[in-house]
Design a protein around this motif. Sequence first.
Motif, PDB file in Angstrom:
ATOM      1  N   HIS A   1       4.497  -4.083 -14.053  1.00  0.00           N
ATOM      2  CA  HIS A   1       3.442  -3.305 -14.279  1.00  0.00           C
ATOM      3  C   HIS A   1       2.598  -2.463 -12.959  1.00  0.00           C
ATOM      4  O   HIS A   1       2.493  -1.380 -12.624  1.00  0.00           O
ATOM      5  N   GLU A   2       2.553  -3.574 -12.072  1.00  0.00           N
ATOM      6  CA  GLU A   2       1.671  -3.116 -10.732  1.00  0.00           C
ATOM      7  C   GLU A   2       2.143  -4.091  -9.831  1.00  0.00           C
ATOM      8  O   GLU A   2       2.214  -5.423  -9.967  1.00  0.00           O
ATOM      9  N   LEU A   3       2.012  -3.605  -8.378  1.00  0.00           N
ATOM     10  CA  LEU A   3       2.092  -4.517  -7.169  1.00  0.00           C
ATOM     11  C   LEU A   3       0.919  -4.909  -6.845  1.00  0.00           C
ATOM     12  O   LEU A   3      -0.167  -4.190  -6.980  1.00  0.00           O
ATOM     13  N   HIS A   4       0.966  -6.075  -6.386  1.00  0.00           N
ATOM     14  CA  HIS A   4      -0.381  -6.699  -5.967  1.00  0.00           C
ATOM     15  C   HIS A   4      -0.434  -7.180  -4.678  1.00  0.00           C
ATOM     16  O   HIS A   4       0.702  -7.433  -3.864  1.00  0.00           O
ATOM     17  N   SER A  53       4.707   9.402 -10.409  1.00  0.00           N
ATOM     18  CA  SER A  53       3.787   9.556 -11.684  1.00  0.00           C
ATOM     19  C   SER A  53       3.405  10.855 -11.835  1.00  0.00           C
ATOM     20  O   SER A  53       3.306  11.281 -13.034  1.00  0.00           O
ATOM     21  N   SER A  96       3.970   1.415  -0.978  1.00  0.00           N
ATOM     22  CA  SER A  96       4.813   1.523  -2.127  1.00  0.00           C
ATOM     23  C   SER A  96       3.936   2.097  -3.351  1.00  0.00           C
ATOM     24  O   SER A  96       4.274   2.899  -4.361  1.00  0.00           O
ATOM     25  N   LYS A  97       2.514   1.644  -3.526  1.00  0.00           N
ATOM     26  CA  LYS A  97       1.703   2.062  -4.424  1.00  0.00           C
ATOM     27  C   LYS A  97       1.523   3.636  -4.183  1.00  0.00           C
ATOM     28  O   LYS A  97       1.421   4.462  -5.428  1.00  0.00           O
ATOM     29  N   ILE A 150       8.944  -2.326 -11.462  1.00  0.00           N
ATOM     30  CA  ILE A 150       8.201  -1.602 -12.142  1.00  0.00           C
ATOM     31  C   ILE A 150       8.748   0.028 -12.422  1.00  0.00           C
ATOM     32  O   ILE A 150       8.799   0.698 -13.747  1.00  0.00           O
ATOM     33  N   ALA A 178       8.958  -3.367  -6.436  1.00  0.00           N
ATOM     34  CA  ALA A 178       8.617  -1.831  -6.852  1.00  0.00           C
ATOM     35  C   ALA A 178       9.883  -1.444  -7.867  1.00  0.00           C
ATOM     36  O   ALA A 178       9.739  -0.725  -9.047  1.00  0.00           O
ATOM     37  N   LEU A 206       4.535   5.500  -5.802  1.00  0.00           N
ATOM     38  CA  LEU A 206       4.507   5.161  -6.948  1.00  0.00           C
ATOM     39  C   LEU A 206       3.713   6.184  -7.782  1.00  0.00           C
ATOM     40  O   LEU A 206       3.964   6.809  -8.836  1.00  0.00           O
ATOM     41  N   LYS A 207       2.633   6.652  -7.004  1.00  0.00           N
ATOM     42  CA  LYS A 207       1.659   7.359  -7.636  1.00  0.00           C
ATOM     43  C   LYS A 207       2.148   8.838  -7.570  1.00  0.00           C
ATOM     44  O   LYS A 207       2.020   9.621  -8.619  1.00  0.00           O
ATOM     45  N   LYS A 265       0.943  -1.260   0.071  1.00  0.00           N
ATOM     46  CA  LYS A 265       0.058  -0.022  -0.090  1.00  0.00           C
ATOM     47  C   LYS A 265       0.892   1.237  -0.110  1.00  0.00           C
ATOM     48  O   LYS A 265       0.698   2.241  -0.808  1.00  0.00           O
TER      49      LYS A 265
END
Length: 504
Positions: free
Chosen positions: A134-137, A44, A36-37, A128, A125, A40-41, A34
């Motif tokens: 592409h994406e962390l799950h 971006s 790291s998402k 990516i 990460a 990354l956002k 959560k």
Amino acid sequence: MHTVRLLLATTKYDEQIINKRFHAVSHIHNVLVKHSKKCLKKLSCDKEYQSLKAEYSAILKKNKISKEERAYKKQISRRMAEIVKGHGLSEYSFQAYIKICARQFRGCLSSQQVQKEATRVWRGAEKILYGNGHELHFKKFRDFNTICGKTNTNGVKFYKNAYFIEWLGLNIKCRLPKNRDYIIKALNSDISYCEIERKMFPNGWHYYVVIYLKGDAPHKLSTAENNDSITGVDIGVSTVAAVSENEVILKELAPRCKVYNRKIEKLQISMDISKRISNPDKYNPDGSIDRSNHEKWAYSKTYLKKLNRLKSLYRQKKAYIKQSHEEIINGLLEQSASFIVEDMSFKGLQHRAKKTERRKEAADIKQKDGSFKKVYKYRRKKRFGKSLNDRAPASFITILTRKANLYGGNVYKADTRSFRASQYNHVTDDYTKPELSERNKLVGGHKVQRDLYSAFLLRNSNKELNKPDRAKCMCEFDRFLKLQNCLLTEMKENGISMKQCFGF
């Protein structure tokens, strides 16, 4: 480095404690995902980073890069790295972030085990940022199979003399197998670190300690150590062909994988029926899932038992494929310790074909009025994803490389594009591209099996490994023919066939 895995003699109390610790690891992992998402956002949305990234990719696309552009590219790279670290995207930043969250699990997990989990999330990460990720799950509790450490002094500690582990208040003995000579030899090396692993069986989880030891594993095979000959190996999607000095091999990879697939498919159908009975409101009248219904899924006890059995079947299938590969490789190592293979990208064979093409042969399609019309149907875009999942040829090459290095040999990779083993004919010295369905070819008036002939060419390649050595091929061809004919005759007599791959 080599490993030894020992089964833990756990009690019900031990299993409850270990399960709590796996819950703790799953919570830490998902908290880090959560975090790291979010990082990354933010990255971006960073305008400076995105503009630098566009400039960097524009320089890379150029055919020729000047010295000034190279220096500028380095400056961009340094600045991009600073921005990435500034957003908290680094291994040590992840470890520092999770330190506060991990305090509540101080009695369950050691500091190094928490750090190791942070490192695992960072690897995702990193893919990516710099790879093809592409994406962390987020992961479910059932998907966590290991709790890893960094040393044998923090977290899980293994004691060689007594064969037991100590892990933050838990003292558990290890069960040794009947043939323990190899394990005793392997444990003579210094311990690097340990990890706890769990595997699903029909009666529930079984727990193991995996000990990572420094140095090479003890040798089991002795015949390959003093053998300097080279074996050519042609690895396919479903088969392996090998040609050595005195033997030729043509075998199907993991032939019993279909048995496991049938069991898995049957169980999945049963589970789907059970889930539909327990959740009638979650489905539309046509049988599709009702996406507007956000209530929790209800699972019966029978369904959960079948879920454990399904996970156990996947474990058995994986173990069987590995064992099957090991048996074939041990047979190859008896002939030689050095191998030549084509440098293939099996990952590329998983993807669907990009081009939309029609078949060469027309098919008769019945019309509504009863007449027939000839139509050139589209070719299927599916490729070899299912076969690769069942046969695992890339895993075969990985095991072969590890074992060859252990016995003082090596696996040399020939350039596939320049070598073109399946197209070459050493008698005419030219290249002819065959159809995929053609499993045999004529070479000098002799019928040869295509995969075996490719392995023969690989064995007789030149020093640069970019084309076959024609002089060697001419010298060795007669002996290869005798060995091939003996093998194919024996296989046909024993009823071993696989027409789509062997040609018989």
